[in-house]
Design a protein around this motif. Structure first.
Motif, PDB file in Angstrom:
ATOM      1  N   TYR A  65     -37.202 -47.286 -53.599  1.00 52.19           N
ATOM      2  CA  TYR A  65     -36.967 -46.434 -54.768  1.00 52.19           C
ATOM      3  C   TYR A  65     -35.548 -45.864 -54.789  1.00 52.19           C
ATOM      4  O   TYR A  65     -35.182 -45.170 -55.739  1.00 52.19           O
ATOM      5  CB  TYR A  65     -37.966 -45.279 -54.775  1.00 52.19           C
ATOM      6  N   SER A  66     -34.756 -46.132 -53.761  1.00 52.66           N
ATOM      7  CA  SER A  66     -33.413 -45.540 -53.656  1.00 52.66           C
ATOM      8  C   SER A  66     -32.319 -46.591 -53.522  1.00 52.66           C
ATOM      9  O   SER A  66     -31.245 -46.302 -53.002  1.00 52.66           O
ATOM     10  CB  SER A  66     -33.357 -44.597 -52.441  1.00 52.66           C
ATOM     11  N   ILE A  67     -32.586 -47.795 -53.991  1.00 47.62           N
ATOM     12  CA  ILE A  67     -31.588 -48.857 -53.851  1.00 47.62           C
ATOM     13  C   ILE A  67     -30.283 -48.500 -54.563  1.00 47.62           C
ATOM     14  O   ILE A  67     -29.188 -48.680 -54.022  1.00 47.62           O
ATOM     15  CB  ILE A  67     -32.159 -50.192 -54.377  1.00 47.62           C
ATOM     16  N   ILE A  68     -30.384 -47.975 -55.774  1.00 51.68           N
ATOM     17  CA  ILE A  68     -29.171 -47.603 -56.520  1.00 51.68           C
ATOM     18  C   ILE A  68     -28.426 -46.492 -55.788  1.00 51.68           C
ATOM     19  O   ILE A  68     -27.189 -46.503 -55.712  1.00 51.68           O
ATOM     20  CB  ILE A  68     -29.536 -47.150 -57.949  1.00 51.68           C
ATOM     21  N   THR A  69     -29.163 -45.547 -55.228  1.00 52.91           N
ATOM     22  CA  THR A  69     -28.529 -44.458 -54.481  1.00 52.91           C
ATOM     23  C   THR A  69     -27.750 -44.999 -53.291  1.00 52.91           C
ATOM     24  O   THR A  69     -26.613 -44.585 -53.025  1.00 52.91           O
ATOM     25  CB  THR A  69     -29.588 -43.452 -53.998  1.00 52.91           C
ATOM     26  N   ILE A  70     -28.337 -45.923 -52.553  1.00 54.03           N
ATOM     27  CA  ILE A  70     -27.645 -46.528 -51.410  1.00 54.03           C
ATOM     28  C   ILE A  70     -26.333 -47.165 -51.868  1.00 54.03           C
ATOM     29  O   ILE A  70     -25.268 -46.982 -51.245  1.00 54.03           O
ATOM     30  CB  ILE A  70     -28.549 -47.581 -50.737  1.00 54.03           C
ATOM     31  N   VAL A 109     -20.647 -48.823 -41.561  1.00 54.80           N
ATOM     32  CA  VAL A 109     -21.421 -49.642 -40.634  1.00 54.80           C
ATOM     33  C   VAL A 109     -22.286 -48.748 -39.744  1.00 54.80           C
ATOM     34  O   VAL A 109     -23.468 -49.052 -39.494  1.00 54.80           O
ATOM     35  CB  VAL A 109     -20.494 -50.535 -39.780  1.00 54.80           C
ATOM     36  N   ALA A 110     -21.715 -47.637 -39.270  1.00 48.52           N
ATOM     37  CA  ALA A 110     -22.503 -46.698 -38.469  1.00 48.52           C
ATOM     38  C   ALA A 110     -23.692 -46.169 -39.261  1.00 48.52           C
ATOM     39  O   ALA A 110     -24.807 -46.046 -38.730  1.00 48.52           O
ATOM     40  CB  ALA A 110     -21.619 -45.549 -37.995  1.00 48.52           C
ATOM     41  N   ALA A 111     -23.478 -45.870 -40.560  1.00 51.31           N
ATOM     42  CA  ALA A 111     -24.562 -45.357 -41.401  1.00 51.31           C
ATOM     43  C   ALA A 111     -25.661 -46.398 -41.577  1.00 51.31           C
ATOM     44  O   ALA A 111     -26.858 -46.091 -41.478  1.00 51.31           O
ATOM     45  CB  ALA A 111     -24.012 -44.928 -42.759  1.00 51.31           C
ATOM     46  N   VAL A 112     -25.266 -47.651 -41.817  1.00 50.41           N
ATOM     47  CA  VAL A 112     -26.255 -48.716 -42.026  1.00 50.41           C
ATOM     48  C   VAL A 112     -27.038 -48.983 -40.746  1.00 50.41           C
ATOM     49  O   VAL A 112     -28.275 -49.076 -40.763  1.00 50.41           O
ATOM     50  CB  VAL A 112     -25.563 -50.008 -42.520  1.00 50.41           C
ATOM     51  N   TYR A 132     -38.855 -56.234 -45.838  1.00 51.46           N
ATOM     52  CA  TYR A 132     -38.457 -54.978 -46.487  1.00 51.46           C
ATOM     53  C   TYR A 132     -37.175 -54.431 -45.866  1.00 51.46           C
ATOM     54  O   TYR A 132     -36.209 -54.104 -46.572  1.00 51.46           O
ATOM     55  CB  TYR A 132     -39.604 -53.984 -46.345  1.00 51.46           C
ATOM     56  N   LEU A 133     -37.141 -54.354 -44.545  1.00 51.11           N
ATOM     57  CA  LEU A 133     -35.969 -53.818 -43.856  1.00 51.11           C
ATOM     58  C   LEU A 133     -34.766 -54.731 -44.048  1.00 51.11           C
ATOM     59  O   LEU A 133     -33.637 -54.253 -44.244  1.00 51.11           O
ATOM     60  CB  LEU A 133     -36.284 -53.652 -42.368  1.00 51.11           C
ATOM     61  N   LEU A 134     -34.997 -56.041 -44.007  1.00 51.97           N
ATOM     62  CA  LEU A 134     -33.897 -56.991 -44.194  1.00 51.97           C
ATOM     63  C   LEU A 134     -33.284 -56.864 -45.586  1.00 51.97           C
ATOM     64  O   LEU A 134     -32.057 -56.863 -45.739  1.00 51.97           O
ATOM     65  CB  LEU A 134     -34.404 -58.413 -43.971  1.00 51.97           C
ATOM     66  N   LEU A 135     -34.115 -56.731 -46.612  1.00 52.77           N
ATOM     67  CA  LEU A 135     -33.606 -56.630 -47.975  1.00 52.77           C
ATOM     68  C   LEU A 135     -32.815 -55.339 -48.182  1.00 52.77           C
ATOM     69  O   LEU A 135     -31.741 -55.348 -48.794  1.00 52.77           O
ATOM     70  CB  LEU A 135     -34.760 -56.711 -48.973  1.00 52.77           C
ATOM     71  N   LEU A 136     -33.336 -54.221 -47.683  1.00 50.93           N
ATOM     72  CA  LEU A 136     -32.615 -52.956 -47.821  1.00 50.93           C
ATOM     73  C   LEU A 136     -31.279 -53.009 -47.081  1.00 50.93           C
ATOM     74  O   LEU A 136     -30.249 -52.534 -47.593  1.00 50.93           O
ATOM     75  CB  LEU A 136     -33.454 -51.797 -47.286  1.00 50.93           C
ATOM     76  N   THR A 137     -31.279 -53.596 -45.894  1.00 59.20           N
ATOM     77  CA  THR A 137     -30.036 -53.691 -45.127  1.00 59.20           C
ATOM     78  C   THR A 137     -29.052 -54.634 -45.810  1.00 59.20           C
ATOM     79  O   THR A 137     -27.836 -54.380 -45.819  1.00 59.20           O
ATOM     80  CB  THR A 137     -30.337 -54.167 -43.698  1.00 59.20           C
TER      81      THR A 137
END
Length: 312
Positions: A65-70, A109-112, A132-137
Motif C-alpha cells: 500500500y506504500s509503493i508510491i511513498t517508497i 542502499v542502507a535504507a533498502v 512480495y519482498l523481492l517486488l518491494l525491494t
C-alpha cells in the motif's frame, strides 16, 4: 563574473563536503517517513505480529500500500542532493558530482537493506513472502537508480539536463509533501483542508523548473516537453500503481494486477477533466516565469550598457 564566482566557490569546497551533501539529501528525502513514526506497517503475510503494538523500526515503509511513498522518498532525496551540490557552483565538476551521488547511494542502499532485512524477519516462510519482498525491494532499487541519475543531472549536467532532473523531482514533490502532511497509515491530519491543493504542487514546481531551464535551445525545449509529459503521465501512473497494488483481491494474481493497473492508467491519462487542469497550470506558471526571466535579463543588460555622454 557570476560564473567565475561560482567556479571559485566550488573550488573552495572540498570533495568530502559533496559526499555529505549527497547523504544529507538522501536523509532529507526520508524525513516525511521518519517524522511519521517509522515503524514497519502490519504485513498481510506477517507472522506473530501484534496489531495493537508498533512494528520494528524501518527506514522505508515496506508495504504493497506504500509503493508510491517508497518511490517519492528516494527520488526526492536524490534531487535534493543534486540541488545542494549545484548550489555550490554553476556545475561542481565530475568528481564532486560523483561524490554527491555516492552520498545519496550510501544512504539509500542502507535504507533498502535495513528495511528488507527487518521485513524478512516478520514474514511467513512462504513462496508468496519471497515474491512480495523481492517486488518491494525491486521497486526501491529502481527508485534509488532514478534518484542517482536525477542527482547527477541536477548537480553536473548543462541546464537542459539539470532541468530534466529538477522536473523529475518536481513531479514527485506533490506526493512527497503529501506524505509529510498526511503520514502513511494515519486516519486524520490537521492539514486535511490542503488535500485539494496538493494536486497542483507538482505542476507549479514543474512550471518553475521550465522557467529556470528556459527554452532558448533545442535541448531546453525538449526538457520542457519532458516536464509537461511528467505532469500528464505521473499522476495517472501513480493512481494505477496505487490502485493495482492496493487491491487485495489481486494479491495472488500478478498478471491480473498488471492488467488492472494498465486499465486504470489508460483511463486516468485520457480523461480531460483530470489531465487538463494540471497541464494548464504548469504551462501558465512556465510562461509567466519565462516572461519574468526575460524582463530581468533585459533590465540587467540595460544596467550593464554604457551610459551615452553628451559632447559639446
Amino acid at each position: 563574473m557570476e560564473d567565475l564566482h561560482d567556479a571559485r566557490a566550488t573550488r573552495r569546497t572540498p570533495t568530502g563536503w559533496f559526499l555529505l551533501f549527497g547523504a544529507a539529501g538522501g536523509v532529507a528525502g526520508l524525513l516525511p517517513w521518519l517524522a511519521s513514526g517509522p515503524f514497519l506497517p502490519l504485513q498481510n503475510l506477517g507472522e506473530g505480529q501484534d496489531p495493537s503494538r508498533p512494528g520494528p523500526f524501518v527506514l522505508l515503509p515496506y508495504s504493497q500500500y506504500s509503493i508510491i511513498t517508497i518511490i517519492v522518498l528516494l527520488v526526492v532525496g536524490g534531487v535534493l542532493a543534486g540541488v545542494l551540490a549545484r548550489s555550490r557552483g554553476a556545475r561542481p565538476g565530475v568528481g564532486r558530482s560523483l561524490a554527491t551521488v555516492a552520498g545519496v547511494v550510501v544512504v539509500q542502499v542502507a535504507a533498502v537493506v535495513q528495511t528488507a532485512v527487518t521485513t524478512r524477519a516478520v514474514l511467513q516462510e512462504r513462496d508468496e513472502s519471497a515474491v512480495y519482498l523481492l517486488l518491494l525491494t525491486a521497486v526501491a532499487v529502481l527508485a534509488a537508480v532514478v534518484a542517482a541519475v536525477a542527482c547527477l543531472l541536477v548537480a553536473a549536467a548543462p541546464r537542459a539536463g539539470a532541468g530534466i532532473g529538477l522536473m523529475v523531482g518536481a513531479a514527485a514533490a506533490g506526493s512527497w509533501l503529501g506524505v509529510l502532511l498526511f503520514p502513511p497509515f494515519s486516519y486524520e491530519s490537521p492539514f486535511s483542508a490542503l488535500i485539494p491543493m496538493l494536486t497542483y504542487v507538482s505542476p507549479v514546481l514543474v512550471g518553475l523548473a521550465i522557467a529556470w531551464t528556459g527554452v532558448a535551445s533545442v535541448g531546453r525545449v525538449i526538457a520542457a516537453l519532458v516536464g509537461l509529459g511528467l505532469v500528464w503521465l505521473v499522476p495517472a501512473l501513480t493512481t494505477a500503481i496505487a490502485s493495482a497494488a492496493g487491491t487485495r483481491v489481486l494479491a495472488r494474481d500478478l498478471p491480473g494486477m498488471a492488467e488492472y493497473g494498465i486499465s486504470v492508467f489508460r483511463s486516468a491519462s485520457t480523461i480531460p477533466e483530470i489531465v487538463a487542469p494540471p497541464l494548464v497550470t504548469a504551462v501558465v506558471v512556465a510562461v509567466a516565469g519565462l516572461i519574468v526571466r526575460g524582463l530581468l535579463a533585459f533590465r540587467r543588460r540595460r544596467a550593464a550598457s554604457p551610459v551615452p555622454t553628451a559632447h559639446g
